[in-house]
Design a protein around this motif. Sequence first.
Motif, PDB file in Angstrom:
ATOM      1  N   GLY A 139       0.800  -1.212  -0.155  1.00 16.89           N
ATOM      2  CA  GLY A 139       0.019   0.127   0.126  1.00 16.89           C
ATOM      3  C   GLY A 139       0.899   1.329   0.103  1.00 16.89           C
ATOM      4  N   ASP A 140       2.001   1.135   0.335  1.00 20.53           N
ATOM      5  CA  ASP A 140       3.063   2.214   0.205  1.00 20.53           C
ATOM      6  C   ASP A 140       3.487   2.643  -1.207  1.00 20.53           C
ATOM      7  N   ARG A 141       3.214   1.783  -2.080  1.00 16.07           N
ATOM      8  CA  ARG A 141       3.706   1.882  -3.607  1.00 16.07           C
ATOM      9  C   ARG A 141       2.387   2.132  -4.656  1.00 16.07           C
ATOM     10  N   PHE A 142       1.183   1.577  -3.968  1.00 19.37           N
ATOM     11  CA  PHE A 142       0.165   1.373  -5.000  1.00 19.37           C
ATOM     12  C   PHE A 142      -1.216   2.006  -4.477  1.00 19.37           C
ATOM     13  N   ASN A 143      -1.899   2.437  -5.249  1.00 20.69           N
ATOM     14  CA  ASN A 143      -3.313   2.828  -4.756  1.00 20.69           C
ATOM     15  C   ASN A 143      -4.042   1.844  -5.024  1.00 20.69           C
ATOM     16  N   ALA A 144      -4.931   0.729  -4.545  1.00 19.27           N
ATOM     17  CA  ALA A 144      -5.645  -0.387  -5.009  1.00 19.27           C
ATOM     18  C   ALA A 144      -7.123  -0.116  -5.060  1.00 19.27           C
ATOM     19  N   TYR A 145      -7.711  -0.447  -6.334  1.00 22.08           N
ATOM     20  CA  TYR A 145      -9.014  -0.074  -6.516  1.00 22.08           C
ATOM     21  C   TYR A 145      -9.806  -1.648  -6.989  1.00 22.08           C
ATOM     22  N   SER A 146     -10.848  -1.677  -6.939  1.00 22.40           N
ATOM     23  CA  SER A 146     -11.742  -2.816  -7.625  1.00 22.40           C
ATOM     24  C   SER A 146     -13.011  -2.219  -7.972  1.00 22.40           C
ATOM     25  N   ALA A 147     -13.665  -3.001  -8.934  1.00 19.71           N
ATOM     26  CA  ALA A 147     -14.879  -2.771  -9.571  1.00 19.71           C
ATOM     27  C   ALA A 147     -15.500  -4.103 -10.325  1.00 19.71           C
ATOM     28  N   GLY A 148     -16.601  -3.797 -10.560  1.00 23.42           N
ATOM     29  CA  GLY A 148     -17.600  -5.035 -11.327  1.00 23.42           C
ATOM     30  C   GLY A 148     -18.222  -4.306 -12.360  1.00 23.42           C
ATOM     31  N   THR A 149     -18.393  -5.319 -13.364  1.00 23.75           N
ATOM     32  CA  THR A 149     -19.103  -4.938 -14.718  1.00 23.75           C
ATOM     33  C   THR A 149     -20.503  -4.827 -14.659  1.00 23.75           C
ATOM     34  N   LYS A 150     -20.740  -5.959 -13.492  1.00 24.90           N
ATOM     35  CA  LYS A 150     -22.447  -5.928 -13.030  1.00 24.90           C
ATOM     36  C   LYS A 150     -22.203  -6.119 -11.546  1.00 24.90           C
ATOM     37  N   PRO A 151     -21.928  -5.278 -10.634  1.00 27.94           N
ATOM     38  CA  PRO A 151     -21.626  -5.374  -9.354  1.00 27.94           C
ATOM     39  C   PRO A 151     -22.931  -5.911  -8.757  1.00 27.94           C
ATOM     40  N   ARG A 152     -22.583  -6.777  -7.604  1.00 28.22           N
ATOM     41  CA  ARG A 152     -23.714  -7.153  -6.778  1.00 28.22           C
ATOM     42  C   ARG A 152     -24.011  -6.197  -5.776  1.00 28.22           C
ATOM     43  N   SER A 153     -25.094  -6.213  -4.988  1.00 29.83           N
ATOM     44  CA  SER A 153     -25.518  -5.294  -3.945  1.00 29.83           C
ATOM     45  C   SER A 153     -24.800  -5.436  -2.936  1.00 29.83           C
ATOM     46  N   GLU A 154     -24.060  -6.731  -2.618  1.00 31.31           N
ATOM     47  CA  GLU A 154     -23.348  -6.772  -1.284  1.00 31.31           C
ATOM     48  C   GLU A 154     -22.074  -7.754  -1.441  1.00 31.31           C
ATOM     49  N   LEU A 155     -21.104  -7.599  -0.697  1.00 33.09           N
ATOM     50  CA  LEU A 155     -20.047  -8.573  -0.631  1.00 33.09           C
ATOM     51  C   LEU A 155     -20.314  -9.990  -0.260  1.00 33.09           C
ATOM     52  N   ASN A 156     -19.587 -10.977  -0.853  1.00 32.37           N
ATOM     53  CA  ASN A 156     -19.870 -12.331  -0.504  1.00 32.37           C
ATOM     54  C   ASN A 156     -19.514 -12.589   0.923  1.00 32.37           C
ATOM     55  N   PRO A 157     -20.266 -13.196   1.818  1.00 31.25           N
ATOM     56  CA  PRO A 157     -20.188 -13.505   2.875  1.00 31.25           C
ATOM     57  C   PRO A 157     -18.731 -14.466   3.190  1.00 31.25           C
ATOM     58  N   PHE A 158     -18.722 -15.355   2.179  1.00 31.40           N
ATOM     59  CA  PHE A 158     -17.452 -16.186   2.556  1.00 31.40           C
ATOM     60  C   PHE A 158     -16.200 -15.467   2.044  1.00 31.40           C
ATOM     61  N   ALA A 159     -16.122 -14.586   1.174  1.00 34.81           N
ATOM     62  CA  ALA A 159     -15.030 -13.589   0.805  1.00 34.81           C
ATOM     63  C   ALA A 159     -14.806 -12.803   2.187  1.00 34.81           C
ATOM     64  N   ILE A 160     -15.621 -12.177   2.655  1.00 38.69           N
ATOM     65  CA  ILE A 160     -15.485 -11.557   3.709  1.00 38.69           C
ATOM     66  C   ILE A 160     -14.856 -12.268   5.001  1.00 38.69           C
ATOM     67  N   SER A 161     -15.239 -13.457   5.144  1.00 39.16           N
ATOM     68  CA  SER A 161     -14.943 -14.368   6.085  1.00 39.16           C
ATOM     69  C   SER A 161     -13.389 -14.725   5.940  1.00 39.16           C
ATOM     70  N   GLN A 162     -12.973 -15.069   4.691  1.00 36.47           N
ATOM     71  CA  GLN A 162     -11.640 -15.436   4.432  1.00 36.47           C
ATOM     72  C   GLN A 162     -10.718 -14.164   4.530  1.00 36.47           C
ATOM     73  N   LEU A 163     -11.368 -12.983   4.383  1.00 34.38           N
ATOM     74  CA  LEU A 163     -10.359 -11.758   4.507  1.00 34.38           C
ATOM     75  C   LEU A 163     -10.037 -11.613   6.064  1.00 34.38           C
ATOM     76  N   LEU A 164     -10.988 -11.755   6.804  1.00 36.00           N
ATOM     77  CA  LEU A 164     -10.954 -11.624   8.281  1.00 36.00           C
ATOM     78  C   LEU A 164     -10.032 -12.699   8.993  1.00 36.00           C
ATOM     79  N   VAL A 165     -10.262 -13.946   8.361  1.00 36.38           N
ATOM     80  CA  VAL A 165      -9.236 -15.017   8.754  1.00 36.38           C
ATOM     81  C   VAL A 165      -7.843 -14.938   8.526  1.00 36.38           C
ATOM     82  N   LYS A 166      -7.663 -14.230   7.346  1.00 33.14           N
ATOM     83  CA  LYS A 166      -6.102 -13.666   6.927  1.00 33.14           C
ATOM     84  C   LYS A 166      -5.795 -12.461   7.614  1.00 33.14           C
ATOM     85  N   GLY A 167      -6.552 -11.711   8.288  1.00 31.47           N
ATOM     86  CA  GLY A 167      -6.222 -10.883   9.210  1.00 31.47           C
ATOM     87  C   GLY A 167      -6.450  -9.369   8.504  1.00 31.47           C
ATOM     88  N   HIS A 168      -7.050  -9.321   7.408  1.00 28.09           N
ATOM     89  CA  HIS A 168      -7.075  -8.070   6.729  1.00 28.09           C
ATOM     90  C   HIS A 168      -8.079  -6.824   7.390  1.00 28.09           C
TER      91      HIS A 168
END
Length: 278
Positions: A139-168
Amino acid sequence: MEIEIPHRLTTLGHPHRLALFRLLMRRYPDRVPAGEIAGALGLKASTLSTYLAALVQAGLITQGRAGTSLLYAVDMENVRQTFDYLLMDCCRGRPDICAPVPVAEKTTAFDRKYNVLFICTGNSARSIFAETLLRSLAGDRFNAYSAGTKPRSELNPFAISQLLVKGHDISGLRAKTVSEFSGPDAPQMDFVFTVCNQAANEECPPWDGQPISGHWGVPDPVRADGTDAEKSLAFQTAYGALRRRIEAFTALPLASLDRLALQSALDQIGREHGKSTE
């Protein structure tokens, strides 16, 4: 050569054959199954077969086989030969009048961060993983962004769980549309990566500043069936594949690579660090 080039240009003069060629150019260096091409372009199998045969016969694409599937990819050597011919013959070797934008020696300025956008269809898992990983790893060298061509209304709960498990840190994460990054006030991107085949197959308008692009397709964990444990494993696998690619990306000596060398390195990362089939 004198006969081949007009034949190739005539072949590309048909709008549907041109759309097919452009799709394969966006997916280069992937070999794309015929069924996936048909689905992306909305073509019947018989019609697609005719268009593919014409492009193969003109030397613009190649055909291969994996099991029972026919796979197609751009024949980049012949495509470059065609472009070179147009530049040398029609433009008399003057890139100053024919090249749309001169290729810069360096990828971007040294006194600012690189802006990187990751795109998938729903922006609920894979591109969110990539955004979070890049921000966490560099994050000191890059500004990170993400987007969808047809984005869902909310983030996938399994994805959120994985990020939390990894300490993000997941604060601020949300599903976004690509249109947020194409307006006059949007940050100008240095790199744009697609992380799902469906998004890569879609037509997108040119990005301001001609960012360097790459396709790092990862199987969609949202499609995983089975128990919650089996679904969680699919998300863990997608996370791991993207982490390996982003680690390889952040290790590149960006400031010392010209645009062509950097593009080659990004394509190689896509090939070496996981399959792009879904």
